[in-house]
Write a protein that holds these residues in place. Structure first.
Motif, PDB file in Angstrom:
ATOM      1  N   THR A  41       0.851  -1.185   0.000  1.00 12.70           N
ATOM      2  CA  THR A  41       0.000   0.000   0.000  1.00 12.70           C
ATOM      3  C   THR A  41       0.892   1.242   0.000  1.00 12.70           C
ATOM      4  OG1 THR A  41      -1.752   1.187   1.207  1.00 12.70           O
ATOM      5  CG2 THR A  41      -0.154  -0.009   2.532  1.00 12.70           C
ATOM      6  N   ASP A  42       0.334   2.360  -0.454  1.00 11.15           N
ATOM      7  CA  ASP A  42       1.100   3.605  -0.378  1.00 11.15           C
ATOM      8  C   ASP A  42       0.628   4.493   0.773  1.00 11.15           C
ATOM      9  OD1 ASP A  42      -1.298   4.473  -1.457  1.00 11.15           O
ATOM     10  OD2 ASP A  42      -0.388   5.497  -3.167  1.00 11.15           O
ATOM     11  N   GLU A  43      -0.386   4.065   1.521  1.00 12.78           N
ATOM     12  CA  GLU A  43      -0.873   4.793   2.694  1.00 12.78           C
ATOM     13  C   GLU A  43      -1.042   3.843   3.860  1.00 12.78           C
ATOM     14  OE1 GLU A  43      -1.302   8.016   3.253  1.00 12.78           O
ATOM     15  OE2 GLU A  43      -0.645   8.537   1.241  1.00 12.78           O
ATOM     16  N   PRO A  44      -0.091   3.648   4.733  1.00 10.09           N
ATOM     17  CA  PRO A  44       1.266   4.189   4.680  1.00 10.09           C
ATOM     18  C   PRO A  44       2.124   3.366   3.718  1.00 10.09           C
ATOM     19  CG  PRO A  44       1.059   2.803   6.607  1.00 10.09           C
ATOM     20  CD  PRO A  44      -0.307   2.835   5.949  1.00 10.09           C
ATOM     21  N   PRO A  45       3.192   3.966   3.175  1.00 16.47           N
ATOM     22  CA  PRO A  45       4.054   3.227   2.244  1.00 16.47           C
ATOM     23  C   PRO A  45       4.586   1.949   2.899  1.00 16.47           C
ATOM     24  CG  PRO A  45       4.589   5.561   2.229  1.00 16.47           C
ATOM     25  CD  PRO A  45       3.633   5.344   3.378  1.00 16.47           C
ATOM     26  N   THR A  46       4.235   0.807   2.299  1.00 18.52           N
ATOM     27  CA  THR A  46       4.570  -0.496   2.884  1.00 18.52           C
ATOM     28  C   THR A  46       4.971  -1.464   1.783  1.00 18.52           C
ATOM     29  OG1 THR A  46       2.942  -0.102   4.631  1.00 18.52           O
ATOM     30  CG2 THR A  46       3.698  -2.368   4.349  1.00 18.52           C
ATOM     31  N   LEU A  47       6.044  -2.216   2.041  1.00 18.59           N
ATOM     32  CA  LEU A  47       6.506  -3.274   1.138  1.00 18.59           C
ATOM     33  C   LEU A  47       6.371  -4.616   1.817  1.00 18.59           C
ATOM     34  CD1 LEU A  47       9.847  -1.713  -0.180  1.00 18.59           C
ATOM     35  CD2 LEU A  47       7.625  -1.769  -1.333  1.00 18.59           C
ATOM     36  N   LEU A  48       6.243  -5.659   1.012  1.00 15.29           N
ATOM     37  CA  LEU A  48       6.252  -7.036   1.489  1.00 15.29           C
ATOM     38  C   LEU A  48       7.554  -7.666   1.008  1.00 15.29           C
ATOM     39  CD1 LEU A  48       3.408  -9.559   1.455  1.00 15.29           C
ATOM     40  CD2 LEU A  48       5.489 -10.137   0.251  1.00 15.29           C
ATOM     41  N   VAL A  49       8.298  -8.276   1.921  1.00 18.56           N
ATOM     42  CA  VAL A  49       9.562  -8.943   1.598  1.00 18.56           C
ATOM     43  C   VAL A  49       9.499 -10.347   2.177  1.00 18.56           C
ATOM     44  CG1 VAL A  49      12.068  -8.941   1.951  1.00 18.56           C
ATOM     45  CG2 VAL A  49      10.856  -6.768   1.659  1.00 18.56           C
ATOM     46  N   ARG A 135       7.446  -0.988   6.726  1.00 20.18           N
ATOM     47  CA  ARG A 135       7.048   0.413   6.569  1.00 20.18           C
ATOM     48  C   ARG A 135       8.239   1.192   6.019  1.00 20.18           C
ATOM     49  NH1 ARG A 135       2.669   1.505  10.325  1.00 20.18           N
ATOM     50  NH2 ARG A 135       1.106  -0.001   9.655  1.00 20.18           N
ATOM     51  N   VAL A 136       8.031   1.851   4.900  1.00 22.07           N
ATOM     52  CA  VAL A 136       9.103   2.612   4.252  1.00 22.07           C
ATOM     53  C   VAL A 136       9.264   3.938   4.990  1.00 22.07           C
ATOM     54  CG1 VAL A 136       9.914   3.644   2.099  1.00 22.07           C
ATOM     55  CG2 VAL A 136       8.599   1.510   2.040  1.00 22.07           C
ATOM     56  N   LYS A 137      10.448   4.150   5.547  1.00 25.30           N
ATOM     57  CA  LYS A 137      10.750   5.362   6.307  1.00 25.30           C
ATOM     58  C   LYS A 137      11.435   6.422   5.458  1.00 25.30           C
ATOM     59  CE  LYS A 137       8.932   3.888  10.006  1.00 25.30           C
ATOM     60  NZ  LYS A 137       7.731   4.535  10.500  1.00 25.30           N
ATOM     61  N   ASP A 138      12.142   5.982   4.418  1.00 17.26           N
ATOM     62  CA  ASP A 138      12.842   6.907   3.535  1.00 17.26           C
ATOM     63  C   ASP A 138      13.137   6.155   2.244  1.00 17.26           C
ATOM     64  OD1 ASP A 138      14.006   9.266   2.693  1.00 17.26           O
ATOM     65  OD2 ASP A 138      15.595   9.267   4.219  1.00 17.26           O
ATOM     66  N   ALA A 139      13.484   6.893   1.205  1.00 25.13           N
ATOM     67  CA  ALA A 139      13.815   6.264  -0.075  1.00 25.13           C
ATOM     68  C   ALA A 139      14.693   7.203  -0.876  1.00 25.13           C
ATOM     69  CB  ALA A 139      12.556   5.923  -0.868  1.00 25.13           C
ATOM     70  N   VAL A 140      15.502   6.608  -1.737  1.00 25.91           N
ATOM     71  CA  VAL A 140      16.297   7.371  -2.687  1.00 25.91           C
ATOM     72  C   VAL A 140      16.079   6.739  -4.056  1.00 25.91           C
ATOM     73  CG1 VAL A 140      18.400   6.021  -2.205  1.00 25.91           C
ATOM     74  CG2 VAL A 140      18.577   8.282  -3.223  1.00 25.91           C
ATOM     75  N   VAL A 141      15.779   7.583  -5.044  1.00 25.92           N
ATOM     76  CA  VAL A 141      15.492   7.125  -6.399  1.00 25.92           C
ATOM     77  C   VAL A 141      16.508   7.759  -7.336  1.00 25.92           C
ATOM     78  CG1 VAL A 141      13.777   7.072  -8.262  1.00 25.92           C
ATOM     79  CG2 VAL A 141      13.025   6.954  -5.870  1.00 25.92           C
ATOM     80  N   LYS A 142      17.166   6.932  -8.157  1.00 20.81           N
ATOM     81  CA  LYS A 142      18.145   7.419  -9.131  1.00 20.81           C
ATOM     82  C   LYS A 142      17.450   7.710 -10.449  1.00 20.81           C
ATOM     83  CE  LYS A 142      21.699   6.407  -6.479  1.00 20.81           C
ATOM     84  NZ  LYS A 142      22.425   7.358  -5.743  1.00 20.81           N
TER      85      LYS A 142
END
Length: 165
Positions: A41-49, A135-142
């Motif tokens: 989901t993007d609210e809150p930003p969440t990934l499954l690993v 929960r994604v706390k920060d990100a960097v995109v190239k």
């Protein structure tokens, strides 16, 4: 139930981005190669690993409680192999590449297409694996770069020519 070989053969035809999942904290710095990563989901930003519980690094990810998802570029096949190679120590894997950190302190590959910095919010066991909700706390995109996918048991580069309709 479907036969395990049939299931694995079918899953090999489900192309996935190649990532290196890393952690650092009191338990130490560890990482592994994974294709079992998706957004939830993007609210809150969440990934499954998904991570095999039999992995030597599994308890360290649980103890640290943080991880980074590093999405590899097409020229990162060697990075993928390094983090899948059971003969390399954790120190050897990390020493071969350039890293930085964001909020959680988990290693972010300097040349990754994207680095998602996450806290493990929940973990569930399913069969041989742990499913981490992160929960994604920060990100960097190239900007720019070509993606690396794993499809039909081989690496493939994604670029404008390979994606043209």
């Amino acid at each position: 139930m479907v036969d395990t070989k049939v299931f694995r053969d079918g899953m090999s035809l489900l192309g996935s981005a190649v990532t290196v999942i890393t952690t650092d904290g009191e338990a130490g710095r560890f990482g592994f190669t994974a294709t079992a990563v998706t957004s939830v989901t993007d609210e809150p930003p969440t990934l499954l690993v998904c991570m095999n519980r039999n992995s030597f690094a599994h308890p360290y990810f649980i103890e640290n409680g943080v991880l980074s998802v590093n999405v590899l570029q097409s020229h990162h096949q060697g990075v993928s192999w390094d983090f899948a190679n059971r003969e390399l120590t954790s120190e050897e894997r990390f020493a071969k590449h350039e890293w930085s950190t964001l909020k959680t302190g988990s290693p972010i590959l300097e040349e990754a297409l994207v680095g998602f910095d996450c806290e493990i919010h929940e973990a569930h066991e399913m069969g041989s694996h742990s499913v981490f909700y992160c929960r994604v706390k920060d990100a960097v995109v190239k900007d720019g770069g070509q993606g690396l996918v794993y499809f039909d048991r081989a690496y493939h580069a994604l670029n404008e020519e390979s994606c043209a309709s």
